[in-house]
Design a protein around this motif. Structure first.
Motif, PDB file in Angstrom:
ATOM      1  N   GLN A  62       0.818  -1.214   0.000  1.00  0.00           N
ATOM      2  CA  GLN A  62       0.000   0.000   0.000  1.00  0.00           C
ATOM      3  C   GLN A  62       0.852   1.264   0.000  1.00  0.00           C
ATOM      4  O   GLN A  62       0.390   2.333   0.326  1.00  0.00           O
ATOM      5  N   GLY A  63       2.102   1.110  -0.364  1.00  0.00           N
ATOM      6  CA  GLY A  63       2.981   2.286  -0.421  1.00  0.00           C
ATOM      7  C   GLY A  63       3.482   2.689   0.939  1.00  0.00           C
ATOM      8  O   GLY A  63       3.484   3.860   1.284  1.00  0.00           O
ATOM      9  N   GLY A  64       3.914   1.713   1.717  1.00  0.00           N
ATOM     10  CA  GLY A  64       4.423   1.995   3.053  1.00  0.00           C
ATOM     11  C   GLY A  64       5.820   2.576   3.060  1.00  0.00           C
ATOM     12  O   GLY A  64       6.523   2.484   4.048  1.00  0.00           O
ATOM     13  N   GLY A  65       6.244   3.145   1.948  1.00  0.00           N
ATOM     14  CA  GLY A  65       7.562   3.771   1.907  1.00  0.00           C
ATOM     15  C   GLY A  65       8.686   2.762   2.026  1.00  0.00           C
ATOM     16  O   GLY A  65       9.707   3.036   2.627  1.00  0.00           O
ATOM     17  N   GLY A  66       8.502   1.587   1.457  1.00  0.00           N
ATOM     18  CA  GLY A  66       9.530   0.564   1.534  1.00  0.00           C
ATOM     19  C   GLY A  66       9.518  -0.199   2.843  1.00  0.00           C
ATOM     20  O   GLY A  66      10.390  -1.007   3.107  1.00  0.00           O
ATOM     21  N   PHE A  67       8.541   0.080   3.680  1.00  0.00           N
ATOM     22  CA  PHE A  67       8.448  -0.600   4.972  1.00  0.00           C
ATOM     23  C   PHE A  67       8.089  -2.062   4.775  1.00  0.00           C
ATOM     24  O   PHE A  67       7.181  -2.396   4.034  1.00  0.00           O
ATOM     25  N   GLU A  68       8.846  -2.926   5.407  1.00  0.00           N
ATOM     26  CA  GLU A  68       8.516  -4.347   5.386  1.00  0.00           C
ATOM     27  C   GLU A  68       8.607  -4.884   6.803  1.00  0.00           C
ATOM     28  O   GLU A  68       9.529  -4.545   7.545  1.00  0.00           O
ATOM     29  N   LEU A  69       7.658  -5.689   7.168  1.00  0.00           N
ATOM     30  CA  LEU A  69       7.717  -6.339   8.469  1.00  0.00           C
ATOM     31  C   LEU A  69       8.827  -7.374   8.444  1.00  0.00           C
ATOM     32  O   LEU A  69       9.116  -7.958   7.402  1.00  0.00           O
ATOM     33  N   PRO A  70       9.454  -7.617   9.589  1.00  0.00           N
ATOM     34  CA  PRO A  70      10.508  -8.636   9.608  1.00  0.00           C
ATOM     35  C   PRO A  70       9.904 -10.024   9.405  1.00  0.00           C
ATOM     36  O   PRO A  70       8.724 -10.249   9.652  1.00  0.00           O
ATOM     37  N   LYS A  71      10.739 -10.922   8.951  1.00  0.00           N
ATOM     38  CA  LYS A  71      10.322 -12.314   8.831  1.00  0.00           C
ATOM     39  C   LYS A  71       9.949 -12.811  10.226  1.00  0.00           C
ATOM     40  O   LYS A  71      10.470 -12.332  11.240  1.00  0.00           O
ATOM     41  N   VAL A  72       9.068 -13.780  10.303  1.00  0.00           N
ATOM     42  CA  VAL A  72       8.580 -14.271  11.591  1.00  0.00           C
ATOM     43  C   VAL A  72       9.741 -14.775  12.454  1.00  0.00           C
ATOM     44  O   VAL A  72       9.841 -14.440  13.640  1.00  0.00           O
ATOM     45  N   TYR A  73      10.645 -15.542  11.860  1.00  0.00           N
ATOM     46  CA  TYR A  73      11.727 -16.094  12.668  1.00  0.00           C
ATOM     47  C   TYR A  73      12.637 -14.996  13.206  1.00  0.00           C
ATOM     48  O   TYR A  73      13.150 -15.101  14.317  1.00  0.00           O
ATOM     49  N   ARG A  74      12.830 -13.916  12.427  1.00  0.00           N
ATOM     50  CA  ARG A  74      13.659 -12.807  12.902  1.00  0.00           C
ATOM     51  C   ARG A  74      12.957 -12.048  14.037  1.00  0.00           C
ATOM     52  O   ARG A  74      13.593 -11.612  14.990  1.00  0.00           O
ATOM     53  N   ALA A  75      11.652 -11.883  13.932  1.00  0.00           N
ATOM     54  CA  ALA A  75      10.902 -11.208  14.995  1.00  0.00           C
ATOM     55  C   ALA A  75      10.979 -12.012  16.292  1.00  0.00           C
ATOM     56  O   ALA A  75      11.158 -11.441  17.373  1.00  0.00           O
ATOM     57  N   VAL A  76      10.879 -13.331  16.190  1.00  0.00           N
ATOM     58  CA  VAL A  76      10.977 -14.184  17.381  1.00  0.00           C
ATOM     59  C   VAL A  76      12.381 -14.090  17.976  1.00  0.00           C
ATOM     60  O   VAL A  76      12.550 -13.977  19.193  1.00  0.00           O
ATOM     61  N   GLN A  77      13.399 -14.107  17.107  1.00  0.00           N
ATOM     62  CA  GLN A  77      14.766 -13.974  17.606  1.00  0.00           C
ATOM     63  C   GLN A  77      14.973 -12.640  18.311  1.00  0.00           C
ATOM     64  O   GLN A  77      15.597 -12.587  19.377  1.00  0.00           O
ATOM     65  N   LEU A  78      14.467 -11.571  17.736  1.00  0.00           N
ATOM     66  CA  LEU A  78      14.601 -10.254  18.347  1.00  0.00           C
ATOM     67  C   LEU A  78      13.934 -10.228  19.721  1.00  0.00           C
ATOM     68  O   LEU A  78      14.491  -9.710  20.691  1.00  0.00           O
ATOM     69  N   LEU A  79      12.746 -10.802  19.803  1.00  0.00           N
ATOM     70  CA  LEU A  79      12.040 -10.869  21.083  1.00  0.00           C
ATOM     71  C   LEU A  79      12.860 -11.641  22.120  1.00  0.00           C
ATOM     72  O   LEU A  79      13.008 -11.195  23.260  1.00  0.00           O
ATOM     73  N   LEU A  80      13.419 -12.773  21.723  1.00  0.00           N
ATOM     74  CA  LEU A  80      14.203 -13.584  22.659  1.00  0.00           C
ATOM     75  C   LEU A  80      15.474 -12.868  23.109  1.00  0.00           C
ATOM     76  O   LEU A  80      15.849 -12.920  24.280  1.00  0.00           O
TER      77      LEU A  80
END
Length: 97
Positions: A62-80
């Motif tokens: 939707q034109g988020g200015g190049g914004f991409e959510l992190p991959k699921v595994y990376r988000a879990v790693q960041l949380l840990l």
């Protein structure tokens, strides 16, 4: 107790990374098999993720200015890793002087 929690979080992050390596290897093996059988040419390949289907996340599309959510595994790693850091900081703060 907090040190054990930090260790568990770091270990969990390593397990997530190893699991993702196994997933990538299995995915690549299936893609090679599909290529050899000509399944990809017929559009019948196993496209399990939006990235494999060539899709972008709805926010990025939707034109988020190049914004991409992190991959699921990376988000879990960041949380840990954040949990591990929090545990270490808390352990240092409450350690008797």
């Amino acid at each position: 107790m907090l040190v054990l929690a930090a260790f568990t979080a770091v270990l969990g992050s390593l397990v997530v990374e190893r699991s993702h390596e196994h997933y990538r290897n299995a995915r690549d093996g299936f893609r090679e098999l599909e290529r050899r059988l000509g399944i990809l040419d017929q559009g019948l390949g196993l496209l399990t993720t939006p990235g494999m289907r060539g899709e972008k996340h709805p926010l990025a599309a939707q034109g988020g200015g190049g914004f991409e959510l992190p991959k699921v595994y990376r988000a879990v790693q960041l949380l840990l890793v954040c949990l591990a850091l929090f545990d270490v900081v808390a352990a240092v703060m409450i350690w008797p002087e």
